[in-house]
Design a protein around this motif. Sequence first.
Motif, PDB file in Angstrom:
ATOM      1  N   ASN A  69       0.843  -1.193   0.000  1.00  0.00           N
ATOM      2  CA  ASN A  69       0.000   0.000   0.000  1.00  0.00           C
ATOM      3  C   ASN A  69       0.881   1.247   0.000  1.00  0.00           C
ATOM      4  OD1 ASN A  69      -2.349   1.474   0.066  1.00  0.00           O
ATOM      5  ND2 ASN A  69      -2.703   1.230   2.249  1.00  0.00           N
ATOM      6  N   GLY A 124      -8.852  -0.352 -11.556  1.00  0.00           N
ATOM      7  CA  GLY A 124      -7.625  -0.986 -11.109  1.00  0.00           C
ATOM      8  C   GLY A 124      -7.345  -2.202 -11.976  1.00  0.00           C
ATOM      9  N   SER A 126      -1.549   0.208 -14.363  1.00  0.00           N
ATOM     10  CA  SER A 126      -2.280   0.820 -13.261  1.00  0.00           C
ATOM     11  C   SER A 126      -1.604   2.110 -12.842  1.00  0.00           C
ATOM     12  CB  SER A 126      -2.306  -0.163 -12.077  1.00  0.00           C
ATOM     13  OG  SER A 126      -2.765   0.456 -10.905  1.00  0.00           O
ATOM     14  N   SER A 140      -1.877   2.900  -9.655  1.00  0.00           N
ATOM     15  CA  SER A 140      -1.794   2.676  -8.213  1.00  0.00           C
ATOM     16  C   SER A 140      -0.398   2.913  -7.661  1.00  0.00           C
ATOM     17  CB  SER A 140      -2.237   1.252  -7.873  1.00  0.00           C
ATOM     18  OG  SER A 140      -3.598   1.066  -8.155  1.00  0.00           O
ATOM     19  N   LYS A 141       0.606   2.311  -8.286  1.00  0.00           N
ATOM     20  CA  LYS A 141       1.963   2.406  -7.769  1.00  0.00           C
ATOM     21  C   LYS A 141       2.734   3.560  -8.410  1.00  0.00           C
ATOM     22  CE  LYS A 141       1.114  -1.342  -5.421  1.00  0.00           C
ATOM     23  NZ  LYS A 141      -0.183  -1.794  -5.960  1.00  0.00           N
ATOM     24  N   SER A 153       1.078   6.659  -6.844  1.00  0.00           N
ATOM     25  CA  SER A 153       0.587   6.500  -5.465  1.00  0.00           C
ATOM     26  C   SER A 153      -0.915   6.746  -5.389  1.00  0.00           C
ATOM     27  CB  SER A 153       1.328   7.444  -4.509  1.00  0.00           C
ATOM     28  OG  SER A 153       2.718   7.222  -4.549  1.00  0.00           O
ATOM     29  N   ALA A 213      -3.378   4.208  -5.309  1.00  0.00           N
ATOM     30  CA  ALA A 213      -3.960   2.870  -5.152  1.00  0.00           C
ATOM     31  C   ALA A 213      -5.455   2.917  -4.831  1.00  0.00           C
ATOM     32  CB  ALA A 213      -3.205   2.104  -4.070  1.00  0.00           C
ATOM     33  N   TRP A 217      -7.597   5.096  -5.611  1.00  0.00           N
ATOM     34  CA  TRP A 217      -8.398   5.720  -6.661  1.00  0.00           C
ATOM     35  C   TRP A 217      -8.996   4.682  -7.602  1.00  0.00           C
ATOM     36  CZ3 TRP A 217      -7.348  11.247  -8.379  1.00  0.00           C
ATOM     37  CH2 TRP A 217      -6.722  11.984  -7.364  1.00  0.00           C
ATOM     38  N   ARG A 218      -8.395   3.498  -7.649  1.00  0.00           N
ATOM     39  CA  ARG A 218      -8.851   2.377  -8.467  1.00  0.00           C
ATOM     40  C   ARG A 218      -8.973   2.736  -9.943  1.00  0.00           C
ATOM     41  NH1 ARG A 218      -6.465  -0.204  -6.888  1.00  0.00           N
ATOM     42  NH2 ARG A 218      -7.402  -2.085  -7.767  1.00  0.00           N
ATOM     43  N   GLY A 248      -7.056   1.682 -13.511  1.00  0.00           N
ATOM     44  CA  GLY A 248      -6.108   0.862 -14.245  1.00  0.00           C
ATOM     45  C   GLY A 248      -6.533   0.790 -15.706  1.00  0.00           C
TER      46      GLY A 248
END
Length: 416
Positions: A40, A101, A236, A238-239, A242, A244, A246-247, A249
């Motif tokens: 996370n 995501g 995505s 997410s990483k 930063s 994650a 927010w979903r 992808g």
Amino acid sequence: MTEEFHRIRRLPPYVFAEVNKAKAAARARGEDIIDLGMGNPDSSPPAHVVQKLVETLNNPRVHGYSVSKGIPGLRKALVAYYERRFGVGLNPETEAIVTLGSKEGLANLAMAITSPGDTILVPNPSYPIHQFGFIIAGASVRSIPATPDEDMLRALERAVRHSVPKPTALIVNFPSNPTAFLADLDFYKELVSFAKREDIWILSDLAYSEIYFGDRIPPSILQIPGAKDVAVEFTSLSKTYSMAGWRIGFAAGNPRLIGALTRIKSYLDYGAFTPVQVAATAALNGPQDYVENLRGMYKERRDVLIRGLHNAGWMVPSPEGSMFAWAPLPEKFSTMGSVGFAKLLMEEAKVAVAPGLGFGEYGEGFVRIGLVENVQRLRQATRAIKAFMTAHGIGPAKEAKASKKLAPSPGMVQNL
């Protein structure tokens, strides 16, 4: 009415639950647990992305249903990213889709293309959705080695010869979660050739494409000529940014697979909240210095973690990419298994890690350690681990070499 539902019966007990339960209990007692178990991100997204979200929220027209396949601007932004990063051209209408995501996209594509009893090839160990997305969809999973080398390629050939029915799809994930392996274009070329010859789809998970620490820059499988004939790739925010929670992808590549995912999603969701998609567009189209700085931050954390673990006598290999270290259990604790070791480490060192068994049976004997705390907390964690190791009679091993064997024995193939 007492029988468990069919699809639930196919899911094993959640391996991480025991460690998570122990972690929650410890924190309830007021203990300071350094959590390196979850992947996370702890950083804030780029400021201009958050600003764009807030700005868009004030538009009264954006609060209704969105677009299931993603707003046009965001799909065009993904296409522009692939062009500048990989030199890959995509059609935003037929070869790109926005997902909630990459995990949702993988699971829904599994539902779209899988018939009950299909055989799917999945590296073991790997991120759980890679196999369980297909298991939920009714497929059988055949495990292959997780290393991007000849061992995987030979296992793929054996799988085609000995699987009944013949495999219909292959999952790959480089930089990988949890093992942190990186693949190169030569390996992807072999995969595409194999998939075309055997008429097998490739689903590539490229969620960690921008987190790498050396000269080996992770490529996209879509860079291989003809890859779009057989492959689709998931990415995505997410990483990379930063984001994650927010979903957001994407899937990109083969038009038939993108079309199947688009159709399934049209029945299941109305797409991500429009302001989130607008802000995600700003992330992809805006300045990218945030990504370079984030990469430097994770590299610094990696170096602090690995140096501290080596100083404690735990010779963990230094990852070239991803936000994880894949750590073989110290020899003294090898017989207790990854779940038992993770629980003991949390109990005595107050450091939480993810047991390798949670990523597949061949993840046993390892734990995954996330680079998800700042350097001060990582130093605190490694000091605590050193004290833990010392208490168990293990000291620094200055001459020891980190094991190069990051994965289970190559060639192990198992039907799940």
